[in-house]
Design a protein around this motif. Structure first.
Motif, PDB file in Angstrom:
ATOM      1  N   SER A   1     -12.681   9.645  13.120  1.00 51.55           N
ATOM      2  CA  SER A   1     -14.426   9.888  14.184  1.00 51.55           C
ATOM      3  C   SER A   1     -13.611  10.346  15.760  1.00 51.55           C
ATOM      4  O   SER A   1     -13.982  10.023  16.184  1.00 51.55           O
ATOM      5  CB  SER A   1     -14.542   9.408  13.890  1.00 51.55           C
ATOM      6  OG  SER A   1     -14.538   7.764  14.070  1.00 51.55           O
TER       7      SER A   1
ATOM      8  N   ARG B   1     -10.489   5.926  15.734  1.00 46.37           N
ATOM      9  CA  ARG B   1     -11.782   5.157  14.612  1.00 46.37           C
ATOM     10  C   ARG B   1     -11.922   6.192  13.743  1.00 46.37           C
ATOM     11  O   ARG B   1     -12.079   6.968  13.898  1.00 46.37           O
ATOM     12  CB  ARG B   1     -12.913   5.354  15.753  1.00 46.37           C
ATOM     13  CG  ARG B   1     -13.043   4.257  16.951  1.00 46.37           C
ATOM     14  CD  ARG B   1     -14.781   3.598  17.135  1.00 46.37           C
ATOM     15  NE  ARG B   1     -15.144   2.231  16.528  1.00 46.37           N
ATOM     16  CZ  ARG B   1     -14.862   1.568  16.491  1.00 46.37           C
ATOM     17  NH1 ARG B   1     -13.740   0.933  17.484  1.00 46.37           N
ATOM     18  NH2 ARG B   1     -15.610   0.759  16.154  1.00 46.37           N
ATOM     19  N   ALA B   2     -12.016   5.571  12.358  1.00 48.36           N
ATOM     20  CA  ALA B   2     -12.227   5.777  11.569  1.00 48.36           C
ATOM     21  C   ALA B   2     -13.619   5.815  10.778  1.00 48.36           C
ATOM     22  O   ALA B   2     -13.775   4.275  10.775  1.00 48.36           O
ATOM     23  CB  ALA B   2     -10.442   6.354  10.542  1.00 48.36           C
ATOM     24  N   ARG B   3     -14.247   7.170   9.732  1.00 48.74           N
ATOM     25  CA  ARG B   3     -15.386   5.998   9.005  1.00 48.74           C
ATOM     26  C   ARG B   3     -14.720   5.649   7.765  1.00 48.74           C
ATOM     27  O   ARG B   3     -13.898   7.465   7.091  1.00 48.74           O
ATOM     28  CB  ARG B   3     -16.015   6.816   8.934  1.00 48.74           C
ATOM     29  CG  ARG B   3     -16.365   6.823  10.551  1.00 48.74           C
ATOM     30  CD  ARG B   3     -18.280   7.701  10.404  1.00 48.74           C
ATOM     31  NE  ARG B   3     -19.147   7.699  10.300  1.00 48.74           N
ATOM     32  CZ  ARG B   3     -20.390   6.367  10.688  1.00 48.74           C
ATOM     33  NH1 ARG B   3     -19.240   5.518  11.396  1.00 48.74           N
ATOM     34  NH2 ARG B   3     -21.041   5.650  10.180  1.00 48.74           N
ATOM     35  N   ILE B   4     -15.195   5.137   7.105  1.00 48.03           N
ATOM     36  CA  ILE B   4     -14.768   4.359   5.174  1.00 48.03           C
ATOM     37  C   ILE B   4     -16.252   3.810   4.964  1.00 48.03           C
ATOM     38  O   ILE B   4     -16.708   3.160   5.591  1.00 48.03           O
ATOM     39  CB  ILE B   4     -13.853   3.356   5.614  1.00 48.03           C
ATOM     40  CG1 ILE B   4     -12.656   3.569   6.028  1.00 48.03           C
ATOM     41  CG2 ILE B   4     -13.505   3.058   3.559  1.00 48.03           C
ATOM     42  CD1 ILE B   4     -11.514   2.659   5.615  1.00 48.03           C
ATOM     43  N   ASP B   5     -17.190   4.932   3.593  1.00 45.75           N
ATOM     44  CA  ASP B   5     -17.910   4.493   3.396  1.00 45.75           C
ATOM     45  C   ASP B   5     -19.334   4.643   4.645  1.00 45.75           C
ATOM     46  O   ASP B   5     -20.520   2.918   4.512  1.00 45.75           O
ATOM     47  CB  ASP B   5     -18.113   3.087   2.629  1.00 45.75           C
ATOM     48  CG  ASP B   5     -17.267   3.427   1.346  1.00 45.75           C
ATOM     49  OD1 ASP B   5     -16.928   4.614   0.984  1.00 45.75           O
ATOM     50  OD2 ASP B   5     -16.687   2.598   0.729  1.00 45.75           O
ATOM     51  N   GLY B   6     -19.301   4.454   5.666  1.00 44.36           N
ATOM     52  CA  GLY B   6     -20.227   4.789   6.586  1.00 44.36           C
ATOM     53  C   GLY B   6     -19.858   3.541   7.461  1.00 44.36           C
ATOM     54  O   GLY B   6     -20.491   3.258   8.318  1.00 44.36           O
ATOM     55  N   ASP B   7     -18.447   2.859   7.672  1.00 45.56           N
ATOM     56  CA  ASP B   7     -18.088   1.583   8.463  1.00 45.56           C
ATOM     57  C   ASP B   7     -17.472   2.436   9.175  1.00 45.56           C
ATOM     58  O   ASP B   7     -16.343   3.258   8.586  1.00 45.56           O
ATOM     59  CB  ASP B   7     -17.547   0.968   7.723  1.00 45.56           C
ATOM     60  CG  ASP B   7     -18.744  -0.204   6.959  1.00 45.56           C
ATOM     61  OD1 ASP B   7     -19.724  -0.337   7.460  1.00 45.56           O
ATOM     62  OD2 ASP B   7     -18.144  -0.773   5.617  1.00 45.56           O
ATOM     63  N   ASN B   8     -17.063   1.278  10.488  1.00 49.70           N
ATOM     64  CA  ASN B   8     -16.626   2.724  11.859  1.00 49.70           C
ATOM     65  C   ASN B   8     -15.174   1.055  12.447  1.00 49.70           C
ATOM     66  O   ASN B   8     -16.053   0.231  12.032  1.00 49.70           O
ATOM     67  CB  ASN B   8     -17.704   3.178  12.939  1.00 49.70           C
ATOM     68  CG  ASN B   8     -16.629   3.767  14.181  1.00 49.70           C
ATOM     69  OD1 ASN B   8     -15.517   4.276  13.304  1.00 49.70           O
ATOM     70  ND2 ASN B   8     -17.521   4.280  14.796  1.00 49.70           N
ATOM     71  N   TRP B   9     -14.084   1.972  11.246  1.00 49.22           N
ATOM     72  CA  TRP B   9     -13.121   0.245  11.686  1.00 49.22           C
ATOM     73  C   TRP B   9     -12.039   1.415  13.634  1.00 49.22           C
ATOM     74  O   TRP B   9     -12.082   2.419  13.233  1.00 49.22           O
ATOM     75  CB  TRP B   9     -12.444   0.954  10.282  1.00 49.22           C
ATOM     76  CG  TRP B   9     -13.146   0.471   9.189  1.00 49.22           C
ATOM     77  CD1 TRP B   9     -13.350   1.005   8.511  1.00 49.22           C
ATOM     78  CD2 TRP B   9     -13.216  -1.180   8.472  1.00 49.22           C
ATOM     79  NE1 TRP B   9     -14.268  -0.247   7.713  1.00 49.22           N
ATOM     80  CE2 TRP B   9     -13.687  -0.821   8.089  1.00 49.22           C
ATOM     81  CE3 TRP B   9     -12.152  -2.537   9.817  1.00 49.22           C
ATOM     82  CZ2 TRP B   9     -13.947  -2.527   7.105  1.00 49.22           C
ATOM     83  CZ3 TRP B   9     -12.713  -3.349   9.257  1.00 49.22           C
ATOM     84  CH2 TRP B   9     -13.120  -3.521   7.805  1.00 49.22           C
TER      85      TRP B   9
ATOM     86  N   ARG C   1      -9.842  14.559  15.730  1.00 40.54           N
ATOM     87  CA  ARG C   1     -10.492  13.959  15.128  1.00 40.54           C
ATOM     88  C   ARG C   1     -10.743  15.000  13.381  1.00 40.54           C
ATOM     89  O   ARG C   1     -10.253  16.182  13.868  1.00 40.54           O
ATOM     90  CB  ARG C   1     -11.778  14.204  16.516  1.00 40.54           C
ATOM     91  CG  ARG C   1     -13.503  13.907  15.329  1.00 40.54           C
ATOM     92  CD  ARG C   1     -13.879  14.554  16.177  1.00 40.54           C
ATOM     93  NE  ARG C   1     -15.086  13.378  16.300  1.00 40.54           N
ATOM     94  CZ  ARG C   1     -16.206  14.024  16.489  1.00 40.54           C
ATOM     95  NH1 ARG C   1     -16.287  15.010  17.207  1.00 40.54           N
ATOM     96  NH2 ARG C   1     -17.531  13.334  15.351  1.00 40.54           N
TER      97      ARG C   1
ATOM     98  N   ALA D   1     -10.078   7.301   4.395  1.00 41.92           N
ATOM     99  CA  ALA D   1     -10.909   7.577   5.654  1.00 41.92           C
ATOM    100  C   ALA D   1     -10.964   9.083   6.309  1.00 41.92           C
ATOM    101  O   ALA D   1      -9.949   9.581   6.299  1.00 41.92           O
ATOM    102  CB  ALA D   1     -10.625   6.333   6.884  1.00 41.92           C
TER     103      ALA D   1
END
Length: 149
Positions: free
Chosen positions: A98, A108-116, A129, A95
């Motif tokens: 972000s 927050r982090a992005r994995i395959d366009g999802d924000n977790w 970041r 990831a």
């Protein structure tokens, strides 16, 4: 009532049982009942309908069980482990951070366009970041990550 209608009702009940319990026997019996409908429409006696239904159910079991076992085997990855689903599918994934992670605040982090939402599990506790991280675990819906060295 025509016997083919009774066979049709039995098929419906068996398919409902199959959906609720996922037991192969219910599906095989339903397939056998289809043979019962066909024999009923051909004008055979109830005794022959039951015999044909029994034989067709056994044949369906012999043919369908290996087919479903092969299909189930496809859910196992190349290392012999069962394919992961849900949150477990994120373990080991990379990831990009972000929003910065600090010791007192989740990032927050992005994995395959999802924000977790993510938190750091190791050192350093602050992750900037844009840093690439790997998912090491999760707590509810908060992913635990550590930087990739």
């Amino acid at each position: 009532m025509e016997t083919w209608v009774i066979w049709l009702i039995i098929i419906g009940v068996l398919l409902i049982i199959e959906v609720l319990t996922q037991m192969m026997w219910a599906l095989c019996l339903a397939v056998g009942c289809i043979a019962g409908i066909i024999s009923s429409l051909c004008g055979l006696s109830i005794l022959w309908q039951i015999i044909i239904t029994s034989i067709a159910s056994i044949v369906a079991y012999i043919l369908l069980v290996p087919l479903f076992q092969k299909w189930h085997a496809l859910s196992v990855d190349k290392k012999g482990k069962k394919a992961r689903t849900g949150m477990d599918a994120l373990l080991g994934r990379k990831a990009i951070i972000s929003e910065e992670i600090t010791p007192d605040r989740l990032g927050r982090a992005r994995i395959d366009g999802d924000n977790w939402q993510v938190k750091s599990t190791g050192e350093p506790k602050t992750i900037k970041r844009g840093t690439e991280v790997v998912v090491t675990g999760y707590d509810s819906i908060i992913l635990e990550v550590k930087p990739i060295n």
